[in-house]
Scaffold this motif. Structure first.
Motif, PDB file in Angstrom:
ATOM      1  N   PRO A  89      12.091 -16.900  -2.167  1.00  0.00           N
ATOM      2  CA  PRO A  89      11.783 -17.792  -1.031  1.00  0.00           C
ATOM      3  C   PRO A  89      12.457 -19.159  -1.167  1.00  0.00           C
ATOM      4  O   PRO A  89      12.730 -19.824  -0.174  1.00  0.00           O
ATOM      5  CB  PRO A  89      10.260 -17.905  -1.074  1.00  0.00           C
ATOM      6  CG  PRO A  89       9.817 -16.647  -1.759  1.00  0.00           C
ATOM      7  CD  PRO A  89      10.887 -16.321  -2.766  1.00  0.00           C
ATOM      8  N   SER A  90      12.756 -19.569  -2.406  1.00  0.00           N
ATOM      9  CA  SER A  90      13.423 -20.866  -2.621  1.00  0.00           C
ATOM     10  C   SER A  90      14.913 -20.823  -2.284  1.00  0.00           C
ATOM     11  O   SER A  90      15.569 -21.859  -2.183  1.00  0.00           O
ATOM     12  CB  SER A  90      13.259 -21.292  -4.082  1.00  0.00           C
ATOM     13  OG  SER A  90      13.796 -20.290  -4.946  1.00  0.00           O
ATOM     14  N   ASN A  91      15.455 -19.622  -2.071  1.00  0.00           N
ATOM     15  CA  ASN A  91      16.902 -19.480  -1.829  1.00  0.00           C
ATOM     16  C   ASN A  91      17.180 -19.573  -0.322  1.00  0.00           C
ATOM     17  O   ASN A  91      17.507 -18.601   0.350  1.00  0.00           O
ATOM     18  CB  ASN A  91      17.388 -18.139  -2.389  1.00  0.00           C
ATOM     19  CG  ASN A  91      18.901 -18.050  -2.461  1.00  0.00           C
ATOM     20  OD1 ASN A  91      19.604 -18.870  -1.868  1.00  0.00           O
ATOM     21  ND2 ASN A  91      19.405 -17.059  -3.171  1.00  0.00           N
ATOM     22  N   THR A  92      17.067 -20.795   0.172  1.00  0.00           N
ATOM     23  CA  THR A  92      17.131 -20.978   1.631  1.00  0.00           C
ATOM     24  C   THR A  92      18.521 -20.652   2.188  1.00  0.00           C
ATOM     25  O   THR A  92      18.639 -20.207   3.326  1.00  0.00           O
ATOM     26  CB  THR A  92      16.723 -22.414   2.010  1.00  0.00           C
ATOM     27  OG1 THR A  92      17.480 -23.312   1.215  1.00  0.00           O
ATOM     28  CG2 THR A  92      15.250 -22.637   1.762  1.00  0.00           C
ATOM     29  N   THR A  93      19.563 -20.852   1.392  1.00  0.00           N
ATOM     30  CA  THR A  93      20.920 -20.536   1.856  1.00  0.00           C
ATOM     31  C   THR A  93      21.054 -19.040   2.134  1.00  0.00           C
ATOM     32  O   THR A  93      21.530 -18.629   3.198  1.00  0.00           O
ATOM     33  CB  THR A  93      21.955 -20.946   0.781  1.00  0.00           C
ATOM     34  OG1 THR A  93      21.808 -22.334   0.538  1.00  0.00           O
ATOM     35  CG2 THR A  93      23.362 -20.637   1.217  1.00  0.00           C
ATOM     36  N   ALA A  94      20.627 -18.239   1.172  1.00  0.00           N
ATOM     37  CA  ALA A  94      20.731 -16.784   1.344  1.00  0.00           C
ATOM     38  C   ALA A  94      19.832 -16.329   2.499  1.00  0.00           C
ATOM     39  O   ALA A  94      20.239 -15.496   3.319  1.00  0.00           O
ATOM     40  CB  ALA A  94      20.341 -16.078   0.046  1.00  0.00           C
ATOM     41  N   ILE A  95      18.633 -16.895   2.586  1.00  0.00           N
ATOM     42  CA  ILE A  95      17.705 -16.479   3.654  1.00  0.00           C
ATOM     43  C   ILE A  95      18.322 -16.768   5.025  1.00  0.00           C
ATOM     44  O   ILE A  95      18.273 -15.947   5.936  1.00  0.00           O
ATOM     45  CB  ILE A  95      16.337 -17.180   3.481  1.00  0.00           C
ATOM     46  CG1 ILE A  95      15.626 -16.583   2.259  1.00  0.00           C
ATOM     47  CG2 ILE A  95      15.467 -17.020   4.729  1.00  0.00           C
ATOM     48  CD1 ILE A  95      14.353 -17.280   1.845  1.00  0.00           C
ATOM     49  N   ARG A  96      18.979 -17.911   5.149  1.00  0.00           N
ATOM     50  CA  ARG A  96      19.631 -18.247   6.415  1.00  0.00           C
ATOM     51  C   ARG A  96      20.709 -17.216   6.762  1.00  0.00           C
ATOM     52  O   ARG A  96      20.838 -16.798   7.910  1.00  0.00           O
ATOM     53  CB  ARG A  96      20.269 -19.621   6.278  1.00  0.00           C
ATOM     54  CG  ARG A  96      20.179 -20.445   7.521  1.00  0.00           C
ATOM     55  CD  ARG A  96      20.945 -21.708   7.255  1.00  0.00           C
ATOM     56  NE  ARG A  96      20.038 -22.797   7.033  1.00  0.00           N
ATOM     57  CZ  ARG A  96      20.118 -23.938   7.710  1.00  0.00           C
ATOM     58  NH1 ARG A  96      21.042 -24.099   8.616  1.00  0.00           N
ATOM     59  NH2 ARG A  96      19.292 -24.894   7.466  1.00  0.00           N
TER      60      ARG A  96
ATOM     61  N   TYR B 142      20.785 -14.056   5.768  1.00  0.00           N
ATOM     62  CA  TYR B 142      20.155 -12.774   6.121  1.00  0.00           C
ATOM     63  C   TYR B 142      19.540 -12.827   7.529  1.00  0.00           C
ATOM     64  O   TYR B 142      19.696 -11.892   8.299  1.00  0.00           O
ATOM     65  CB  TYR B 142      19.096 -12.398   5.077  1.00  0.00           C
ATOM     66  CG  TYR B 142      19.653 -12.249   3.682  1.00  0.00           C
ATOM     67  CD1 TYR B 142      20.876 -11.603   3.476  1.00  0.00           C
ATOM     68  CD2 TYR B 142      18.986 -12.750   2.567  1.00  0.00           C
ATOM     69  CE1 TYR B 142      21.411 -11.476   2.200  1.00  0.00           C
ATOM     70  CE2 TYR B 142      19.515 -12.624   1.295  1.00  0.00           C
ATOM     71  CZ  TYR B 142      20.727 -11.993   1.123  1.00  0.00           C
ATOM     72  OH  TYR B 142      21.258 -11.871  -0.140  1.00  0.00           O
ATOM     73  N   LEU B 143      18.878 -13.940   7.839  1.00  0.00           N
ATOM     74  CA  LEU B 143      18.267 -14.045   9.169  1.00  0.00           C
ATOM     75  C   LEU B 143      19.347 -14.053  10.250  1.00  0.00           C
ATOM     76  O   LEU B 143      19.189 -13.451  11.313  1.00  0.00           O
ATOM     77  CB  LEU B 143      17.396 -15.300   9.272  1.00  0.00           C
ATOM     78  CG  LEU B 143      16.165 -15.365   8.354  1.00  0.00           C
ATOM     79  CD1 LEU B 143      15.377 -16.650   8.608  1.00  0.00           C
ATOM     80  CD2 LEU B 143      15.252 -14.145   8.528  1.00  0.00           C
TER      81      LEU B 143
END
Ligand code: COA
Length: 166
Positions: free
Chosen positions: A118-125, A127-128
């Protein structure tokens, strides 16, 4: 690597191809810089041996990034996706992820899953932006400096009709 950002996004010299055992040393160099708890060389060799979908992005034969995915029982699982620090934010990660998703779709998989901190906001962005949605979490999934960290589980539904021809 002195490369214009727009060049990496579109350059025909940027190639995605199957990872070979001879790429693993370069892959591990990138892996060690990218993660606090990196995969070992042996893990990458095992992934190749068991037939996971292992891809590298290269330019002028140099490895810029890589992805590893298992495919089976109707589901793909993206296990690793990483771009060398010097080449980030230039569309390489998205290109690599698209190619893994296309491979999973072509193999007839109904969905692709992955775990992310959840702390990996770059990767999450990333993927979303590709249409992944959070469908759950796994408690204490990751090693962390102080104990364990939960993982967010993300899913992308795949449709065979989206598979590229050939
Ligand atoms: C996550 C990672 C693979 C992204 O690769 P990348 O090549 O930098 O990503 P791209 O340039 O293709 O960017 C794709 C999207 O990610 C997001 N993104 C990329 N870098 C970002 C940043 N610094 N800040 C915020 N969002 C960012 C954006 O949504 C971007 O889409 P856009 O350019 O259309 O806005 C890369 O940062 C990386 O290797 N990180 C270390 C390893 C890792 O954490 N892997 C994921 C494990 S689950």
């Amino acid at each position: 690597m002195a490369t214009a950002p727009e060049l990496l996004k579109t350059s025909p010299e940027v190639v995605i191809r199957p990872m070979r055992a001879t790429d693993v040393a370069e892959v591990v160099d990138i892996e060690r810089c990218a993660y606090q708890f990196p995969w070992s060389e042996g893990i990458f060799i095992d992934c190749l041996r068991v037939g996971y979908v292992c891809r590298v992005v290269t330019m002028s034969r140099k490895v810029l990034g890589y992805g590893v995915m298992s495919v089976g029982a109707g589901e793909a699982h993206i296990l690793n996706l990483c771009v060398g620090e010097a080449c980030r934010c230039r569309g390489v990660g998205k290109r690599l992820l698209r190619s893994l998703v296309a491979r999973a779709t072509a193999a007839g998989m109904g969905a692709a899953y992955l775990e992310v901190r959840p702390s990996n906001t770059t990767a999450i962005r990333l993927y979303l932006s590709m249409g992944f949605e959070q469908v759950g979490s796994r408690r204490g999934y990751y090693q962390a400096p102080a104990g364990r960290e939960d993982a967010a589980v993300l899913k992308l539904a795949l449709r065979v009709a989206d598979a590229p021809l050939a």
